[in-house]
Design an enzyme around this catalytic site. Sequence first.
Site, PDB file in Angstrom:
ATOM      1  CB  THR A  14      -0.931   0.028   1.221  1.00 26.00           C
ATOM      2  OG1 THR A  14      -0.152   0.051   2.412  1.00 26.00           O
ATOM      3  CG2 THR A  14      -1.849  -1.195   1.230  1.00 26.00           C
ATOM      4  CG  ASP A  15      -1.193   4.834  -1.341  1.00 27.88           C
ATOM      5  OD1 ASP A  15      -1.845   4.596  -0.287  1.00 27.88           O
ATOM      6  OD2 ASP A  15      -1.735   5.272  -2.364  1.00 27.88           O
ATOM      7  CG  MET A  16       2.790   7.463   2.594  1.00 27.72           C
ATOM      8  SD  MET A  16       3.564   9.087   2.578  1.00 27.72           S
ATOM      9  CE  MET A  16       3.105   9.711   4.177  1.00 27.72           C
TER      10      MET A  16
END
Length: 129
Positions: A14-16
């Site tokens: 995932t991203d942030m």
Amino acid sequence: MSHETPVRVYYEDTDMGGIVYYANYLKYIERGRSELVELLGMNQLEMRDKEGIVFVVTRVVADYLAPAKLDDRLVVHTSHRAQSAVRWVFDQEVRREDVVLFRAEVTAVCMTLEGKPTRLPKGLRAAVH
């Protein structure tokens, strides 16, 4: 012929914001294609080591339809649509339950280790017809 491959979304995917990073869908569908090839009785390491041939993705057309999130349980649905002497086209979807999140058409070409197109292995051609 089609196959379904389960995938769990981990933090590293995932991203942030906790949304699956777009390039990871390509990893998920690669796993799906590898599983389908194995289901058809082909071992890609043996193809490379004994026959000197590999699959190379030459085209991906992708649609990102909805986000997957951290800890989602996904399924990669892989089916083959067409083939020629050297080319194999797959339709793939990444789903969360009944929701399609990602859809792709992937073209792979059979190549020699020297980078020249070559025929799909005979056993594979027979298996997908």
